[in-house]
Design a protein around this motif. Structure first.
Motif, mmCIF file in Angstrom:
data_model
loop_
_atom_site.group_PDB
_atom_site.id
_atom_site.type_symbol
_atom_site.label_atom_id
_atom_site.label_comp_id
_atom_site.label_asym_id
_atom_site.label_seq_id
_atom_site.Cartn_x
_atom_site.Cartn_y
_atom_site.Cartn_z
ATOM 1 N N VAL A 202 40.925 31.893 40.924
ATOM 2 C CA VAL A 202 40.903 33.146 41.677
ATOM 3 C C VAL A 202 40.213 34.240 40.868
ATOM 4 C CG1 VAL A 202 42.340 35.017 42.589
ATOM 5 C CG2 VAL A 202 42.913 32.641 43.112
ATOM 6 N N SER A 203 40.489 34.285 39.567
ATOM 7 C CA SER A 203 39.874 35.316 38.720
ATOM 8 C C SER A 203 38.360 35.158 38.662
ATOM 9 C CB SER A 203 40.465 35.258 37.307
ATOM 10 O OG SER A 203 39.975 34.147 36.577
ATOM 11 N N LYS A 204 37.855 33.959 38.990
ATOM 12 C CA LYS A 204 36.412 33.712 39.011
ATOM 13 C C LYS A 204 35.842 33.735 40.435
ATOM 14 C CE LYS A 204 36.285 33.227 34.594
ATOM 15 N NZ LYS A 204 35.706 34.320 33.772
ATOM 16 N N GLY A 205 36.673 34.117 41.397
ATOM 17 C CA GLY A 205 36.202 34.216 42.768
ATOM 18 C C GLY A 205 36.188 32.900 43.525
ATOM 19 N N ARG A 206 36.727 31.836 42.946
ATOM 20 C CA ARG A 206 36.722 30.515 43.593
ATOM 21 C C ARG A 206 38.047 30.325 44.344
ATOM 22 N NH1 ARG A 206 34.895 27.192 38.300
ATOM 23 N NH2 ARG A 206 35.456 25.377 39.597
ATOM 24 N N ARG A 211 43.205 27.647 46.528
ATOM 25 C CA ARG A 211 44.123 27.365 47.640
ATOM 26 C C ARG A 211 44.379 25.870 47.797
ATOM 27 N NH1 ARG A 211 41.167 31.265 52.021
ATOM 28 N NH2 ARG A 211 42.216 33.233 51.506
ATOM 29 N N GLN A 212 43.319 25.085 47.695
ATOM 30 C CA GLN A 212 43.457 23.637 47.854
ATOM 31 C C GLN A 212 44.358 23.038 46.775
ATOM 32 O OE1 GLN A 212 39.512 21.966 48.008
ATOM 33 N NE2 GLN A 212 38.949 23.085 49.867
ATOM 34 N N ILE A 213 44.209 23.509 45.543
ATOM 35 C CA ILE A 213 45.044 23.003 44.451
ATOM 36 C C ILE A 213 46.502 23.383 44.665
ATOM 37 C CG2 ILE A 213 45.568 23.326 41.985
ATOM 38 C CD1 ILE A 213 42.542 23.401 41.504
ATOM 39 N N VAL A 214 46.742 24.626 45.060
ATOM 40 C CA VAL A 214 48.115 25.075 45.297
ATOM 41 C C VAL A 214 48.759 24.270 46.416
ATOM 42 C CG1 VAL A 214 49.509 27.005 46.125
ATOM 43 C CG2 VAL A 214 47.751 27.390 44.388
ATOM 44 N N ARG A 215 48.022 24.052 47.512
ATOM 45 C CA ARG A 215 48.577 23.287 48.631
ATOM 46 C C ARG A 215 48.853 21.833 48.252
ATOM 47 N NH1 ARG A 215 44.110 25.706 52.832
ATOM 48 N NH2 ARG A 215 45.091 27.759 53.165
ATOM 49 N N LYS A 216 47.969 21.243 47.463
ATOM 50 C CA LYS A 216 48.111 19.840 47.103
ATOM 51 C C LYS A 216 49.239 19.608 46.105
ATOM 52 C CE LYS A 216 45.583 15.895 45.141
ATOM 53 N NZ LYS A 216 44.275 15.404 44.630
ATOM 54 N N TYR A 217 49.351 20.489 45.113
ATOM 55 C CA TYR A 217 50.276 20.226 44.009
ATOM 56 C C TYR A 217 51.577 21.027 44.067
ATOM 57 C CZ TYR A 217 46.429 17.724 41.793
ATOM 58 O OH TYR A 217 45.411 16.821 41.522
ATOM 59 N N GLU A 226 45.399 37.045 45.662
ATOM 60 C CA GLU A 226 43.950 37.026 45.535
ATOM 61 C C GLU A 226 43.396 38.370 45.077
ATOM 62 O OE1 GLU A 226 42.570 35.806 49.345
ATOM 63 O OE2 GLU A 226 43.742 33.941 49.344
ATOM 64 N N ASN A 227 44.270 39.201 44.502
ATOM 65 C CA ASN A 227 43.857 40.544 44.112
ATOM 66 C C ASN A 227 43.599 40.674 42.616
ATOM 67 O OD1 ASN A 227 46.475 40.201 43.336
ATOM 68 N ND2 ASN A 227 47.186 42.237 43.985
ATOM 69 N N ILE A 228 43.348 39.539 41.956
ATOM 70 C CA ILE A 228 43.073 39.568 40.522
ATOM 71 C C ILE A 228 41.642 40.057 40.310
ATOM 72 C CG2 ILE A 228 42.914 38.206 38.416
ATOM 73 C CD1 ILE A 228 44.946 36.298 39.586
ATOM 74 N N LYS A 229 41.494 41.095 39.527
ATOM 75 C CA LYS A 229 40.167 41.638 39.253
ATOM 76 C C LYS A 229 39.541 40.911 38.070
ATOM 77 C CE LYS A 229 41.521 46.226 40.838
ATOM 78 N NZ LYS A 229 41.656 47.656 40.468
ATOM 79 N N PHE A 362 49.770 39.122 28.606
ATOM 80 C CA PHE A 362 48.371 39.323 28.974
ATOM 81 C C PHE A 362 48.102 38.966 30.439
ATOM 82 C CE2 PHE A 362 48.371 38.363 24.398
ATOM 83 C CZ PHE A 362 47.721 39.508 23.925
ATOM 84 N N PRO A 363 47.122 39.624 31.073
ATOM 85 C CA PRO A 363 46.735 39.292 32.450
ATOM 86 C C PRO A 363 45.937 37.995 32.499
ATOM 87 C CG PRO A 363 45.290 40.999 31.584
ATOM 88 C CD PRO A 363 46.371 40.785 30.552
ATOM 89 N N THR A 364 45.814 37.433 33.700
ATOM 90 C CA THR A 364 45.161 36.136 33.872
ATOM 91 C C THR A 364 43.739 36.115 33.326
ATOM 92 O OG1 THR A 364 46.475 35.628 35.832
ATOM 93 C CG2 THR A 364 44.408 34.437 35.589
ATOM 94 N N GLU A 365 43.009 37.217 33.530
ATOM 95 C CA GLU A 365 41.596 37.244 33.172
ATOM 96 C C GLU A 365 41.353 36.957 31.694
ATOM 97 O OE1 GLU A 365 42.505 40.800 35.919
ATOM 98 O OE2 GLU A 365 43.437 39.685 34.293
ATOM 99 N N VAL A 366 42.301 37.369 30.850
ATOM 100 C CA VAL A 366 42.128 37.183 29.399
ATOM 101 C C VAL A 366 43.368 36.551 28.773
ATOM 102 C CG1 VAL A 366 40.440 39.042 29.075
ATOM 103 C CG2 VAL A 366 42.885 39.571 29.012
#
Length: 448
Positions: A202-206, A211-217, A226-229, A362-366
């Protein structure tokens, strides 16, 4: 129809247990690799006629590698993803561990131990980050707090294997060191196919991949914020106005815990001799039992107490108990033994927070860069302490050396009191920027 829930609030499932076990394996291997060198080095040093400087270098080599690996591979993980580094770490560890069997001098062993440390350092930065980013908020403290307990199990396993292999002859140290490739290879094979962190995606815009990984696993009804900058995947963000204090805190508290830990337990025979005790199998078995008990207590304390209270209280107790070890041997052997038991229990327990705190700060981005920075600083400090302790003992004696380590714990106490944030129960969807803004707003409100 099931109600949609956020990833942080998802129930624990089989996948969470699997990813936890795979990360546990990394901590077990770290404890094993660092534990086995303490026994093997006594045999290797005699056979190769190594002086105190080389003993210190080899004893600290894995820690030097940990510094490099956590710093570089942690940063790389924020750029190219968690999974690639998650696999690469244990490829390095497995190969280098096996090659230890064939070394003929201190230089070769130093190089291989450093490479092992690089892999372990990368795993500290990436493994705990990947696990934190998948773990539900309710269970994150339990899961991350258990990592250090598994480190202790690895350390204890290495001690038992080392004593068992000692009777194999003059080359017993080769088998000891090479044995660390067995758990590493198992972990490497089991990690193949691990999914990428959805938070990183999500942090990379993908977002669709995430979503597919979350639904599968995790579950079909689980949603991901989806609001991670996206921030620059470099170290500059760690030293920004909003993250700088947290970066400094994470690095300093980690250093102040691990430097005395590794220095004391790498050269445990000298410490025990100072206490008037002789190291043998039963003594080591008893101390390892206290390490395990402490690790289990740490899991309980991580869940029961706030992060700040647990860390500050532990630093205070550790400082007092280690100070006692420096001054009491000439007064009372009984009090010295009690102080060492307390030190062992609390050090093992609070070490659980070294896995929990940085990943929550730390936030996800770093996050991986931040965890890597904290880990690298701790291992640099540990390497320095491990290298200097035998030299300090020879030059100034054991009492002065122990009191110097006590001063390190005192610094950790002060840093924690003034800088430690409270992160228990904080959602990983909230970046440290948001938390900083909330803290500032609360302070301003209190003033008004």
């Amino acid at each position: 129809m099931e109600k949609n829930i956020m990833l942080d609030d998802a129930p624990l499932n089989k996948f969470h247990i699997k990813i936890t076990a795979l990360t546990f394996g990394g901590n077990f291997s770290d404890g094993y690799a660092l534990g086995i060198i303490g026994i093997a080095l006594t045999l290797f040093a005699k056979q190769m006629n190594l002086n105190a400087v080389w003993i210190g270098l080899i004893g600290s080599s894995a820690l030097i590698g940990l510094f490099l690996g956590s710093l570089v591979l942690g940063w790389l993980s924020d750029r190219i993803g968690r999974y690639k580094i998650f696999i690469f770490n244990f490829l390095l560890i497995t190969v280098a561990s096996f090659l230890q069997f064939f070394v003929d001098n201190g230089v070769e062993l130093f190089i291989l131990r450093t490479i092992i440390g690089i892999g372990l350092g990368g795993d500290y930065a990436v493994g705990v980050t990947l696990l934190a980013e998948f773990s539900p908020k309710k269970y994150r403290g339990h899961i991350l707090g258990s990592l250090s307990a598994l480190w202790t199990f690895g350390y204890v396993a290495a001690t038992l294997v080392g004593f068992y292999l000692e009777d194999l002859g003059p080359d017993a140290w080769r088998w000891m060191l090479a044995s660390s490739c067995i758990p590493a290879l198992i972990i490497l094979l089991l990690r193949i196919g691990t999914p990428e962190s959805p938070r990183w995606l999500v942090s990379k815009g993908r977002i669709e991949e995430a979503r597919q990984i979350v639904r599968k696993y995790v579950g079909f009804n689980v949603e991901l914020a989806e609001n991670i900058k996206e921030l620059p995947s470099n170290f500059s963000a760690l030293f920004s106005k909003k993250l700088g204090k947290r970066t400094a805190f994470s690095a300093l508290f980690y250093v102040c815990l691990t430097l005395p830990y590794f220095a004391i337990y790498t050269f445990l025979p000298s410490i025990l001799a100072h206490m008037g005790l002789k190291e043998d199998f039963m003594t080591d078995l008893l101390l390892n039992a206290f390490l395990l008990i402490g690790g289990l207590l740490g899991i309980l304390f991580t869940v029961k107490f706030s992060r700040r209270f647990f860390l500050i209280g532990s630093f205070v107790i550790l400082t007092i108990s280690l100070f006692s070890l420096g001054v009491l041997p000439s007064i009372s052997l009984s009090f010295t033994i009690i102080s060492f038991i307390i030190f062992t229990l609390i050090m093992s327990a609070v070490s659980n927070l070294t896995q929990v705190y940085p990943s929550e700060v730390f936030p996800t981005e770093v996050r991986s860069s931040g965890v890597g920075m904290a880990t690298s600083c701790s291992r640099l400090g540990s390497a320095l302490g491990t290298f200097l302790l035998p030299i300090s003992i020879n030059a100034f004696g054991i009492t002065v050396s122990i009191l110097a380590l006590t001063a390190v714990l005192l610094i950790g106490t002060i840093v924690t009191i003034f800088w430690a944030p409270e992160t228990k129960g904080v959602s990983l969807n909230e970046s440290a920027h948001d938390t900083h803004d909330k803290e500032s707003a609360e302070k301003n409100k209190a003033i008004q």
